[in-house]
Structure formats: C-alpha cells, structure tokens
Design an enzyme around this catalytic site. Structure first.
Site, PDB file in Angstrom:
ATOM      1  N   HIS A  56      -5.476   3.813  -2.174  1.00  0.00           N
ATOM      2  CA  HIS A  56      -6.829   4.181  -1.734  1.00  0.00           C
ATOM      3  C   HIS A  56      -7.097   5.620  -2.172  1.00  0.00           C
ATOM      4  CE1 HIS A  56      -9.712   4.484   2.007  1.00  0.00           C
ATOM      5  NE2 HIS A  56     -10.281   4.890   0.894  1.00  0.00           N
ATOM      6  N   GLU A 101      -8.549   0.814  -3.605  1.00  0.00           N
ATOM      7  CA  GLU A 101      -9.495   0.879  -2.488  1.00  0.00           C
ATOM      8  C   GLU A 101     -10.365   2.117  -2.654  1.00  0.00           C
ATOM      9  OE1 GLU A 101      -7.218   0.958   1.078  1.00  0.00           O
ATOM     10  OE2 GLU A 101      -6.479  -1.072   0.820  1.00  0.00           O
ATOM     11  N   HIS A 113       0.863   5.874   2.022  1.00  0.00           N
ATOM     12  CA  HIS A 113       1.639   6.592   3.031  1.00  0.00           C
ATOM     13  C   HIS A 113       2.749   7.422   2.394  1.00  0.00           C
ATOM     14  CE1 HIS A 113      -0.635   4.102   5.798  1.00  0.00           C
ATOM     15  NE2 HIS A 113      -0.435   3.166   4.893  1.00  0.00           N
ATOM     16  N   GLU A 172     -11.289  -8.915   2.090  1.00  0.00           N
ATOM     17  CA  GLU A 172     -10.049  -8.631   2.817  1.00  0.00           C
ATOM     18  C   GLU A 172     -10.429  -8.562   4.288  1.00  0.00           C
ATOM     19  OE1 GLU A 172      -7.466  -5.503   1.357  1.00  0.00           O
ATOM     20  OE2 GLU A 172      -6.747  -5.120   3.398  1.00  0.00           O
ATOM     21  N   THR A 176      -8.474   3.609   7.691  1.00  0.00           N
ATOM     22  CA  THR A 176      -9.751   2.878   7.652  1.00  0.00           C
ATOM     23  C   THR A 176      -9.949   2.164   8.989  1.00  0.00           C
ATOM     24  OG1 THR A 176      -9.088   2.446   5.378  1.00  0.00           O
ATOM     25  CG2 THR A 176     -11.110   1.419   6.124  1.00  0.00           C
ATOM     26  N   ARG A 226      -6.796  13.035   0.399  1.00  0.00           N
ATOM     27  CA  ARG A 226      -5.769  13.429   1.377  1.00  0.00           C
ATOM     28  C   ARG A 226      -4.403  12.813   1.088  1.00  0.00           C
ATOM     29  NH1 ARG A 226      -7.513  10.112   6.728  1.00  0.00           N
ATOM     30  NH2 ARG A 226      -9.499  11.096   6.350  1.00  0.00           N
ATOM     31  N   ARG A 239      -9.235   8.479  -1.626  1.00  0.00           N
ATOM     32  CA  ARG A 239     -10.255   8.953  -0.685  1.00  0.00           C
ATOM     33  C   ARG A 239     -11.012  10.130  -1.284  1.00  0.00           C
ATOM     34  NH1 ARG A 239     -10.532   8.142   4.831  1.00  0.00           N
ATOM     35  NH2 ARG A 239      -9.294   6.395   5.529  1.00  0.00           N
ATOM     36  N   ASN A 272       0.854  -1.190   0.000  1.00  0.00           N
ATOM     37  CA  ASN A 272       0.000   0.000   0.000  1.00  0.00           C
ATOM     38  C   ASN A 272       0.893   1.245   0.000  1.00  0.00           C
ATOM     39  OD1 ASN A 272      -1.481   2.256   1.051  1.00  0.00           O
ATOM     40  ND2 ASN A 272      -3.103   0.844   1.627  1.00  0.00           N
ATOM     41  N   HIS A 331      -4.185  -4.644   7.462  1.00  0.00           N
ATOM     42  CA  HIS A 331      -4.325  -3.535   8.411  1.00  0.00           C
ATOM     43  C   HIS A 331      -3.523  -3.809   9.674  1.00  0.00           C
ATOM     44  CE1 HIS A 331      -5.813   0.158  10.047  1.00  0.00           C
ATOM     45  NE2 HIS A 331      -6.382   0.395   8.882  1.00  0.00           N
TER      46      HIS A 331
HETATM   47  N1  PXP Z   1      -6.148  -2.746   3.763  1.00  0.00           N
HETATM   48  C1  PXP Z   1      -7.016  -1.708   3.779  1.00  0.00           C
HETATM   49  C2  PXP Z   1      -8.383  -1.934   3.233  1.00  0.00           C
HETATM   50  C3  PXP Z   1      -6.627  -0.451   4.267  1.00  0.00           C
HETATM   51  O1  PXP Z   1      -7.495   0.567   4.255  1.00  0.00           O
HETATM   52  C4  PXP Z   1      -5.313  -0.284   4.746  1.00  0.00           C
HETATM   53  C5  PXP Z   1      -4.882   1.039   5.290  1.00  0.00           C
HETATM   54  O2  PXP Z   1      -4.626   1.941   4.318  1.00  0.00           O
HETATM   55  C6  PXP Z   1      -4.437  -1.381   4.681  1.00  0.00           C
HETATM   56  C7  PXP Z   1      -4.890  -2.612   4.214  1.00  0.00           C
HETATM   57  C8  PXP Z   1      -3.013  -1.289   5.129  1.00  0.00           C
HETATM   58  O3  PXP Z   1      -2.958  -1.046   6.480  1.00  0.00           O
HETATM   59  P1  PXP Z   1      -1.573  -0.624   7.132  1.00  0.00           P
HETATM   60  O4  PXP Z   1      -1.206   0.702   6.538  1.00  0.00           O
HETATM   61  O5  PXP Z   1      -1.878  -0.572   8.591  1.00  0.00           O
HETATM   62  O6  PXP Z   1      -0.572  -1.678   6.754  1.00  0.00           O
END
Ligand code: PXP
Length: 249
Positions: A50, A77, A10, A158, A108, A56, A52, A7, A199
């Site tokens: 993702h 996402e 970040h 998921e 999330t 952001r 949004r 992901n 997550h």
């Molecule tokens: N899966 C989903 C659906 C998410 O929204 C997120 C957070 O952006 C993640 C996985 C990844 O989570 P983390 O950043 O805590 O690894």
C-alpha cells in the site's frame, strides 16, 4: 485453491521507524522487497503493498524494486487520488486495489464508499483498465456497495473482514458478520466479480471464514509479520497456508 497475498507494509513500517529521514542509507533495514521474495519462496501467491500519500511505510523506490523483482502478481493498494493513479500507471502492477485513506488512521479502517464516489471510481477504473491494470475495490460486506462496484466496472472486490475479526470472540456478533460476508460474496460472484477478502485475518479466525463461498484470495499482513518475529517469515506463511488448505470453493 484459496490464494494468499502477503502484505509487506508492516516490514516497511519497521524500517521507516528508524530510517525515515535517511531512506537511501545502505544499511536501512528490514527491506520489504527481501520480505516479498522470501514470502514467494514460502508459497505466497501474490504480494500486496500500500503506497500511502504520507509514505509512512512503503516508499516509491520499494514499488519499482517490487515490480522488477517479484514473480507473483503485485497487488498495489492506493487511494483514488491523481498522484497515486499516475504512479500506478507508471508502475503497472497486476492489480490495483482502491482503498479509502485517512491520515489519522493506523490502518485502513473501513471500506470504500463506492456509492458516494461512483463517478470518480468509474473514471479511475477505466483509466487503469486502459493501462492494462485490473481493479479491485476494498469494500465493506454491504450489498449496496457490491452493486455500486459492479456499476463502476471493477474486476474484483476485496471484502473488508475487519468487523468479522473484531467480533470473532462474540459468537452472535461474529455470525452476523459472517452472514454479511456470505451474502456479499454470493452477490459479487453472481455479478461476475472476483471475490477477495482481507483485514485482521489470523490463523485463529481464517478456518471459520471457510463458510464464505467464492473466495479467490486472502490478503494478510499484520499477523504474518508479527508471527515472523518468533518463528520466521517462512514458517509464519506456511502456517497460514496450512489453515487455508481446508477451504473448499
Ligand atoms: N487488505 C487491505 C485493503 C488492507 O488495507 C490491509 C491492511 O494493510 C490488509 C488487507 C491486511 O490487513 P492485516 O494487516 O490486518 O492483515
């Protein structure tokens, strides 16, 4: 083999902290698309982003660039709202993961209430499937939600591992969460759903998660980008892939 979806939100969060009001500035950095390409080179099996509603982190331009440049599957996402569904149909990612979205949350926070929004999720899933896009639903490890996900017609779920991660250091509570994940993964797999999870996962808590059966992919972001600050993204991803190797489906 258990796959890793990286992901990259970040990375975009950091860019937006400085360049939110000047998105086209040539020197805006760090570039989430460059991070995605590096992640692929490091062995990631897919890229997750993702979009949004408040933009952001990931912005519309990132999506198009990702779609045009990455060679692994793009997992997009989105919230189940008309604007985002239209964007997904235009972008054509490999898969859309529908997630709940609240403006005030930092990330999330919970899974989708599939039972409560079944009719709308069913319509959206059908539209995305008609456009050739697979659909995953981000849900808490709850059997009623799994049954609803099956009725909606999604191809994958998921499982939200946030509670497992939050309770990791308290063994009894962690075991309760693990049991919920195990039962949910079994039920979803028996119903023909692909089972992903994500997550709050880290190199510390992923090995214990290996007791959960039928996992196809983990979606991981925060810890990889955090660790990358100290060891670089390639090393951070390779460390994670190393701990994931122990998984026996
Ligand atoms: N899966 C989903 C659906 C998410 O929204 C997120 C957070 O952006 C993640 C996985 C990844 O989570 P983390 O950043 O805590 O690894």
């Amino acid at each position: 083999m258990l796959k890793l979806g990286v992901n990259i939100d970040h990375v975009a969060t950091l860019r937006q902290a400085r360049y939110r009001d000047t998105p086209d500035l040539w020197r805006s950095e760090p570039d989430p698309v460059a991070a995605a390409l590096l992640a692929e080179q490091a062995g990631a099996h897919g890229i997750t982003a993702h979009l949004r509603e408040d933009r952001r982190h990931i912005i519309d331009r990132d999506l198009q660039c990702l779609r045009d440049s990455i060679s692994t599957p793009l997992n997009l996402e989105l919230a189940d709202v008309p604007e985002m569904v239209e964007i997904a149909i235009r972008t054509k990612p490999y898969i859309v993961c529908l997630v709940p979205e609240h403006r005030s949350e930092i990330t999330t926070e919970g899974g989708l209430d599939v039972r409560g929004c079944e009719a709308s999720l069913k319509r959206t899933t059908q539209r995305l499937n008609d456009a050739g896009i697979r659909v995953s639903l981000f849900i808490d490890p709850d059997l009623a939600q799994i049954e609803a996900a099956t009725r909606v017609g999604a191809q994958a779920i998921e499982l939200h591992t946030g509670r497992y991660a939050d309770h990791f250091n308290r063994k009894d509570e962690r075991n309760v969460e693990l049991q919920r994940l195990i039962q949910s993964a079994r039920a979803a797999y028996s119903a023909g759903l692909v089972v992903n999870a994500g997550h709050g996962l880290t190199v510390g808590n992923v090995p214990v998660l290996h007791v959960v059966p039928h996992l196809a992919e983990l979606n991981i972001g925060h810890t990889l980008i955090s660790r990358a600050l100290f060891v670089g993204l390639t090393a951070a991803i390779q460390e994670m892939l190393d701990v994931m190797k122990g998984y026996r489906p």
